[in-house]
Scaffold this active site. Structure first.
Site, mmCIF file in Angstrom:
data_model
loop_
_atom_site.group_PDB
_atom_site.id
_atom_site.type_symbol
_atom_site.label_atom_id
_atom_site.label_comp_id
_atom_site.label_asym_id
_atom_site.label_seq_id
_atom_site.Cartn_x
_atom_site.Cartn_y
_atom_site.Cartn_z
ATOM 1 N N THR A 117 3.371 -2.403 -8.923
ATOM 2 C CA THR A 117 2.126 -3.075 -9.311
ATOM 3 C C THR A 117 2.174 -4.549 -8.912
ATOM 4 O OG1 THR A 117 3.072 -3.379 -11.508
ATOM 5 C CG2 THR A 117 1.642 -1.484 -11.183
ATOM 6 N N ARG A 118 2.381 -4.769 -7.633
ATOM 7 C CA ARG A 118 2.481 -6.121 -7.071
ATOM 8 C C ARG A 118 2.494 -5.983 -5.554
ATOM 9 N NH1 ARG A 118 7.725 -6.030 -5.225
ATOM 10 N NH2 ARG A 118 9.140 -4.641 -6.343
ATOM 11 N N LEU A 119 2.433 -7.115 -4.890
ATOM 12 C CA LEU A 119 2.620 -7.105 -3.448
ATOM 13 C C LEU A 119 4.095 -6.888 -3.141
ATOM 14 C CD1 LEU A 119 0.378 -10.064 -2.260
ATOM 15 C CD2 LEU A 119 -0.116 -7.620 -2.203
ATOM 16 N N GLN A 120 4.370 -6.191 -2.049
ATOM 17 C CA GLN A 120 5.731 -5.979 -1.608
ATOM 18 C C GLN A 120 6.150 -7.083 -0.638
ATOM 19 O OE1 GLN A 120 7.188 -3.866 -3.632
ATOM 20 N NE2 GLN A 120 7.642 -2.135 -2.291
#
Length: 417
Positions: A50-53
């Site tokens: 639940t975030r940018l990689q």
């Protein structure tokens, strides 16, 4: 990736987010079964973040979007200013994660001061949060930088990335620079003929096993160390300091002919004698018989011969072709006192990296066998098992679970049974 598979995978990702009511930037990861080619019914869910990689610059490069800005806008309650059908893919992008790790020792994390940091600029995107003079510690992820190349085709992107990695030089912690460049240039990887086992099958070709000493790097270091030693002698001399004063040098001076100077250096504890010949040109000739080396080394300045020579405390660090070689002046009094404490026929087990002891599985008096796990050290999200190098009995242990130890710290002494 075929269009049908991309559509099916995108749909599955959206459905996963909707199933949990997720709103915001996120990444859904899948693994594909490439047997018989990529198909829209042969991929499997791995996880959702639940975030940018860390790979988000690849998406930004091929879509032209700023995902970080969009993430903030969505978090602020705004709607996306486009729909999925508005998006297009422009070419190919490849990202390399430049890490403070040593591929030649099983990719163990590496720590230390960044004595030099030369990152490419202009042709590729570079994201970094460190700078020259900073410290890579055991407490955070060991990533030094992300290097992203974008081009019309995948092969062109790989070529651009390989070229950028060739310009990258990091002195201090050991890095995966040479490994990443070799991977970009590997035939199977370039053809797309690879899977999750590709690296393990090609460790030798990718340079991810212990490599021989780089003799040219040692030669360059020997020149630097010899000059530094000559300058120290000159500083101690009573002779007035004038340029190229022959009376203020510590070597065998001659009025004519070739000037020769010898210096003893140490690489990984091994002594080597380097003979340096100066004929007045911009290149010096160095001979190191123990390494089978005889050849010229440029002294024209930084970057010559693809070399970067960096003084670092009591050593010289030489970066050549992405690999680092540490060279010191040989000191006959520089003794590994840990080895002196080892009983005859025994062995010492040391920490392979700076980190925290997470397990100590033996105590004094325990009998151990070769290959037995004795302890574990954790650093930078990696845990490394310490294995008994031989049969024997534990003579001493040092440290305790939870204690931070330095690279090379003595942890366990094994005596002959």
């Amino acid at each position: 990736m075929p269009a049908a598979m991309r559509a099916a995978m995108g749909k599955a990702a959206v459905e996963a987010a909707r199933a949990v009511g997720y709103v915001g930037a996120g990444t859904v990861e899948f693994i594909a079964d490439g047997t018989g080619g990529l198909k829209d019914n042969a991929f499997y869910f791995m996880e959702m973040n639940t975030r940018l990689q860390v790979e988000h610059p690849v998406t930004e490069a091929i879509t032209g979007l700023d995902l970080v800005e969009l993430q903030f806008r969505v978090a602020a309650g705004e709607k996306l200013p486009f729909s999925q059908t508005d998006l297009e893919i422009d070419g190919h992008a490849v990202e390399a994660r430049l890490y403070a790790e040593d591929p030649e020792t099983g990719f163990l994390p590496s720590t230390g001061k960044l004595w030099a940091l030369r990152l490419p600029d202009g042709s590729v995107r570079v994201d970094t949060g460190v700078e020259e003079g900073g410290e890579v510690t055991a407490f955070y992820d060991p990533m030094i930088a992300k290097i992203i190349a974008h081009a019309p085709t995948r092969l062109e992107a790989l070529d651009a990335l390989a070229a950028a990695l060739g310009e990258t030089m990091v002195a201090g912690p050991r890095t995966n620079t040479a490994f990443l460049k070799a991977l970009c240039e590997a035939e199977g990887f370039r053809k797309g003929d690879f899977d999750t086992g590709f690296i393990d099958r090609n460790l030798q070709g990718l340079g991810a096993v212990e490599q021989p000493v780089d003799a040219m790097a040692v030669a360059a270091a020997a020149i630097d160390l010899a000059e530094a030693e000559a300058n120290r002698i000159a500083e101690r001399s009573w002779t007035p300091q004038v340029h190229n004063d022959p009376w203020a040098t510590g070597d065998g001076f001659a009025l004519a002919g070739t000037h020769e100077h010898s210096v003893d250096v140490a690489v990984a504890g091994t002594r080597h004698r380097a003979a340096i010949f100066d004929d007045g040109a911009e290149r010096l000739h160095v001979e190191i018989p123990s390494l089978g080396y005889s050849g010229p080394v440029s002294t024209a300045g930084e970057g010559a011969e693809g070399l970067l020579v960096v003084p670092a405390d009591d050593a010289v660090l030489v970066i050549r072709n992405g690999r680092q070689t540490e060279v010191k002046l040989y000191d006959p009094l520089d003794v590994d006192f840990d080895q002196l404490d080892v009983p005859e026929g025994g062995a010492v087990v040391k920490a392979p990296m700076h980190g925290k002891i997470t397990a100590l599985l033996v105590k004094t008096g325990d009998a151990v066998h070769k290959g037995q796990k004795l302890a574990a050290v954790e650093a930078m999200k990696m845990e490394h098992a310490l294995i008994a190098p031989r049969d024997g009995v534990v003579a001493e242990t040092f440290g305790a679970v939870g204690v931070q130890v330095s690279e090379g710290a003595k942890l366990i002494v094994i005596a002959e049974a």
